[in-house]
Enzyme design. Sequence first.
Site, PDB file in Angstrom:
ATOM      1  N   HIS A 285       0.867  -1.199   0.000  1.00  0.00           N
ATOM      2  CA  HIS A 285       0.000   0.000   0.000  1.00  0.00           C
ATOM      3  C   HIS A 285       0.898   1.242   0.000  1.00  0.00           C
ATOM      4  CE1 HIS A 285      -3.504   2.405   0.561  1.00  0.00           C
ATOM      5  NE2 HIS A 285      -3.839   2.114   1.801  1.00  0.00           N
ATOM      6  N   HIS A 324      -2.532  -2.350  -9.710  1.00  0.00           N
ATOM      7  CA  HIS A 324      -3.530  -1.715  -8.841  1.00  0.00           C
ATOM      8  C   HIS A 324      -4.794  -2.573  -8.835  1.00  0.00           C
ATOM      9  CE1 HIS A 324      -6.053   1.395  -7.042  1.00  0.00           C
ATOM     10  NE2 HIS A 324      -4.928   1.981  -6.708  1.00  0.00           N
ATOM     11  N   ASP A 380       2.559   5.271  -6.707  1.00  0.00           N
ATOM     12  CA  ASP A 380       3.812   5.161  -5.942  1.00  0.00           C
ATOM     13  C   ASP A 380       5.049   5.036  -6.807  1.00  0.00           C
ATOM     14  OD1 ASP A 380       1.901   3.338  -3.583  1.00  0.00           O
ATOM     15  OD2 ASP A 380       2.785   5.320  -3.300  1.00  0.00           O
TER      16      ASP A 380
HETATM   17  C1  SDX Z   1      -1.529   2.106  -3.387  1.00  0.00           C
HETATM   18  O1  SDX Z   1      -6.210   0.625  -3.370  1.00  0.00           O
HETATM   19  C2  SDX Z   1      -5.767   1.800  -3.556  1.00  0.00           C
HETATM   20  O2  SDX Z   1      -6.475   2.681  -4.041  1.00  0.00           O
HETATM   21  C3  SDX Z   1      -4.344   2.021  -3.121  1.00  0.00           C
HETATM   22  C4  SDX Z   1      -3.720   3.348  -3.514  1.00  0.00           C
HETATM   23  C5  SDX Z   1      -4.366   4.501  -2.785  1.00  0.00           C
HETATM   24  O3  SDX Z   1      -4.292   5.640  -3.298  1.00  0.00           O
HETATM   25  O4  SDX Z   1      -4.852   4.291  -1.657  1.00  0.00           O
HETATM   26  O5  SDX Z   1      -3.843   3.558  -4.909  1.00  0.00           O
HETATM   27  C6  SDX Z   1      -2.235   3.393  -3.150  1.00  0.00           C
HETATM   28  O6  SDX Z   1      -1.444   1.314  -2.499  1.00  0.00           O
HETATM   29  C7  SDX Z   1      -1.015   1.803  -4.768  1.00  0.00           C
HETATM   30  C8  SDX Z   1      -0.422   0.363  -4.882  1.00  0.00           C
HETATM   31  C9  SDX Z   1       0.999   0.383  -4.327  1.00  0.00           C
HETATM   32  N1  SDX Z   1       1.525  -1.003  -4.250  1.00  0.00           N
HETATM   33  C10 SDX Z   1       2.466  -1.432  -5.083  1.00  0.00           C
HETATM   34  O7  SDX Z   1       2.923  -0.779  -6.004  1.00  0.00           O
HETATM   35  C11 SDX Z   1       2.979  -2.839  -4.759  1.00  0.00           C
HETATM   36  C12 SDX Z   1       3.072  -3.636  -6.058  1.00  0.00           C
HETATM   37  N2  SDX Z   1       1.741  -3.899  -6.561  1.00  0.00           N
HETATM   38  C13 SDX Z   1       1.116  -5.156  -6.194  1.00  0.00           C
HETATM   39  O8  SDX Z   1       1.452  -5.684  -4.987  1.00  0.00           O
HETATM   40  C14 SDX Z   1      -0.351  -5.228  -6.604  1.00  0.00           C
HETATM   41  O9  SDX Z   1      -0.446  -4.757  -7.884  1.00  0.00           O
HETATM   42  C15 SDX Z   1      -1.378  -4.528  -5.731  1.00  0.00           C
HETATM   43  C16 SDX Z   1      -1.250  -4.905  -4.307  1.00  0.00           C
HETATM   44  C17 SDX Z   1      -1.250  -3.051  -5.872  1.00  0.00           C
HETATM   45  C18 SDX Z   1      -2.753  -4.952  -6.238  1.00  0.00           C
HETATM   46  O10 SDX Z   1      -2.848  -6.299  -5.999  1.00  0.00           O
HETATM   47  P1  SDX Z   1      -4.140  -7.147  -6.473  1.00  0.00           P
HETATM   48  O11 SDX Z   1      -5.193  -6.279  -7.006  1.00  0.00           O
HETATM   49  O12 SDX Z   1      -4.478  -8.045  -5.350  1.00  0.00           O
HETATM   50  O13 SDX Z   1      -3.576  -7.920  -7.709  1.00  0.00           O
HETATM   51  P2  SDX Z   1      -2.963  -9.363  -7.631  1.00  0.00           P
HETATM   52  O14 SDX Z   1      -1.904  -9.387  -6.560  1.00  0.00           O
HETATM   53  O15 SDX Z   1      -4.072 -10.342  -7.560  1.00  0.00           O
HETATM   54  O16 SDX Z   1      -2.218  -9.437  -9.033  1.00  0.00           O
HETATM   55  C19 SDX Z   1      -2.876  -9.904 -10.192  1.00  0.00           C
HETATM   56  C20 SDX Z   1      -1.745 -10.517 -11.007  1.00  0.00           C
HETATM   57  C21 SDX Z   1      -0.966 -11.585 -10.242  1.00  0.00           C
HETATM   58  O17 SDX Z   1      -0.392 -12.450 -11.206  1.00  0.00           O
HETATM   59  P3  SDX Z   1      -1.087 -13.913 -11.438  1.00  0.00           P
HETATM   60  O18 SDX Z   1      -1.205 -14.553 -10.065  1.00  0.00           O
HETATM   61  O19 SDX Z   1      -2.410 -13.595 -12.072  1.00  0.00           O
HETATM   62  O20 SDX Z   1      -0.113 -14.629 -12.341  1.00  0.00           O
HETATM   63  O21 SDX Z   1      -0.783  -9.502 -11.334  1.00  0.00           O
HETATM   64  C22 SDX Z   1       0.466  -9.818 -10.713  1.00  0.00           C
HETATM   65  C23 SDX Z   1       0.164 -10.816  -9.608  1.00  0.00           C
HETATM   66  O22 SDX Z   1       1.308 -11.640  -9.354  1.00  0.00           O
HETATM   67  N3  SDX Z   1       0.978  -8.581 -10.169  1.00  0.00           N
HETATM   68  C24 SDX Z   1       2.248  -8.203 -10.242  1.00  0.00           C
HETATM   69  C25 SDX Z   1       2.293  -6.935  -9.629  1.00  0.00           C
HETATM   70  N4  SDX Z   1       1.074  -6.606  -9.207  1.00  0.00           N
HETATM   71  C26 SDX Z   1       0.268  -7.623  -9.538  1.00  0.00           C
HETATM   72  N5  SDX Z   1       3.337  -8.813 -10.775  1.00  0.00           N
HETATM   73  C27 SDX Z   1       4.483  -8.121 -10.660  1.00  0.00           C
HETATM   74  N6  SDX Z   1       4.612  -6.909 -10.087  1.00  0.00           N
HETATM   75  C28 SDX Z   1       3.545  -6.284  -9.562  1.00  0.00           C
HETATM   76  N7  SDX Z   1       3.664  -5.083  -9.000  1.00  0.00           N
END
Ligand code: SDX
Length: 446
Positions: A285, A324, A380
């Site tokens: 997050h 996201h 971010d």
């Molecule tokens: C913020 O919710 C909000 O609005 C948050 C926010 C706000 O203003 O409050 O926008 C702020 O928190 C932004 C997000 C910051 N976090 C990151 O940058 C961390 C990296 N991102 C991930 O951890 C992920 O994308 C999330 C946590 C942001 C979202 O996760 P989801 O929606 O649960 O997606 P998921 O984990 O189910 O991913 C779907 C697929 C998966 O692959 P498969 O299992 O389908 O093969 O996408 C992949 C994930 O492995 N994936 C990524 C990835 N994010 C998702 N692969 C590599 N790198 C990534 N960053």
Amino acid sequence: MDSPLSATTTRMSEDSTVPRETLTITDNRTGKSYEIPINHDTIRAADLRQIKVDPKEFGMMSYDPAFNNTASCISKVTFIDGDAGILRYRGYPIEDLAEKSTYLETAYLLLNGELPTPSQLKDWTYHVTHHTFIHESIKKFLDGFHYDAHPMGMMISTIAALSTFYHDAKDIFSAESRQKQTYRLIGKVPTIAAFSYRHTLGMPFVYPDNELSYPGNFLNMLFRTTEPKYRPNATLEHALDVLFILHADHEQNCSTNTIRGVGSSHVDPYSATAAAIAALYGPLHGGANEEVLHMLMQIGSIQKVPDFIKRVKTGEVKLMGFGHRVYKNYDPRARIIKHIAYEVFELMGKNPLLEIALECERIALEDEYFVKRKLYPNVDFYTGLIYQSMGFPMTMFPVLFAIPRTSGWIAQWEEMLLDPEQKIARPRQIYLGHNTRHYVPIDQRN
Ligand code: SDX
């Protein structure tokens, strides 16, 4: 909002060719059919409870780990269209607010639902500005932290400690009390953040200067040294103000869900805000902006980006700052932040990690792994580069997210409190643990 129909009554349309706003569910275990009303393209999970095989059963529930497809509330604060990359605070596009508003004006909008008149903005600014000081005893809390304490840990603890100073904060159903706590929180969060930063440096605290703007005073409390009057750099002051606008709210994200959940027990707003800061601290997050810098430093050079991307695609590491839950298009905030980055770099010099970040983005936007999963830069991805160029240590990056998000959290907390449909948050579960079993004395256990 339309008055929700109970599941037993349905709106029979006069013209049978017009589809009824209902869902018909047939339980194939019993052959029974149920007509469930649809409102705002959702059904009430409670309407599933009537679906039973045996009348003595509890009834059907919905199961949605991490709330991937569950609306927890009705809100009027922020609207996001993840596919179109749209973000609006109280109906105003984020692009407009970033270009034309200020953070304090945007905070007023989020909290009150309308842009302020000149007199309202003057009054709001006056009250926030005159609540920037903190009780002198709070400095003792901060002095108690180790020199290398993470500022987010200091923020969580110290914001929670504010609840011990303001006993009137428990009067959460008094609009006057909520207003006063709002002034205090919006006013004091930057002061506590700056004091936390100064503590980690072993530098004396700098008191608020009420003649400066909200971001200008924050820069003053962070960076003033021996000069009698701190003069914030206008470019950095403006960049910080826009970044604060962009981070102010984001509908039902993890930390907002936290303040709504914790606040639903009717605890005071300081304790609820501290819980939200704790949720924001997580690397998935608000802590992601700090992790992005660690990642870029770990990659080290443009030449090593392809190897890192390979590790991402094997699932070994994540591309921090990408992806996201809601945005399946470019995060509109990231686009604006990228412009701010160039403004700051022009003044402070280009961040050497920028080229690595741009190469990560270039590859990710072309590569099937990311395209298929709709992974784009989020809010971010670029902020850390800006903060580092502005002179902030990486540990302060999530703190710079928490400061502006405080206005969104309080707006959402108050909306939850005043929503007649809301009550204490208490989800159900699917229990798959042991059935009844009896205690075994320790000398009989193998
Ligand atoms: C913020 O919710 C909000 O609005 C948050 C926010 C706000 O203003 O409050 O926008 C702020 O928190 C932004 C997000 C910051 N976090 C990151 O940058 C961390 C990296 N991102 C991930 O951890 C992920 O994308 C999330 C946590 C942001 C979202 O996760 P989801 O929606 O649960 O997606 P998921 O984990 O189910 O991913 C779907 C697929 C998966 O692959 P498969 O299992 O389908 O093969 O996408 C992949 C994930 O492995 N994936 C990524 C990835 N994010 C998702 N692969 C590599 N790198 C990534 N960053």
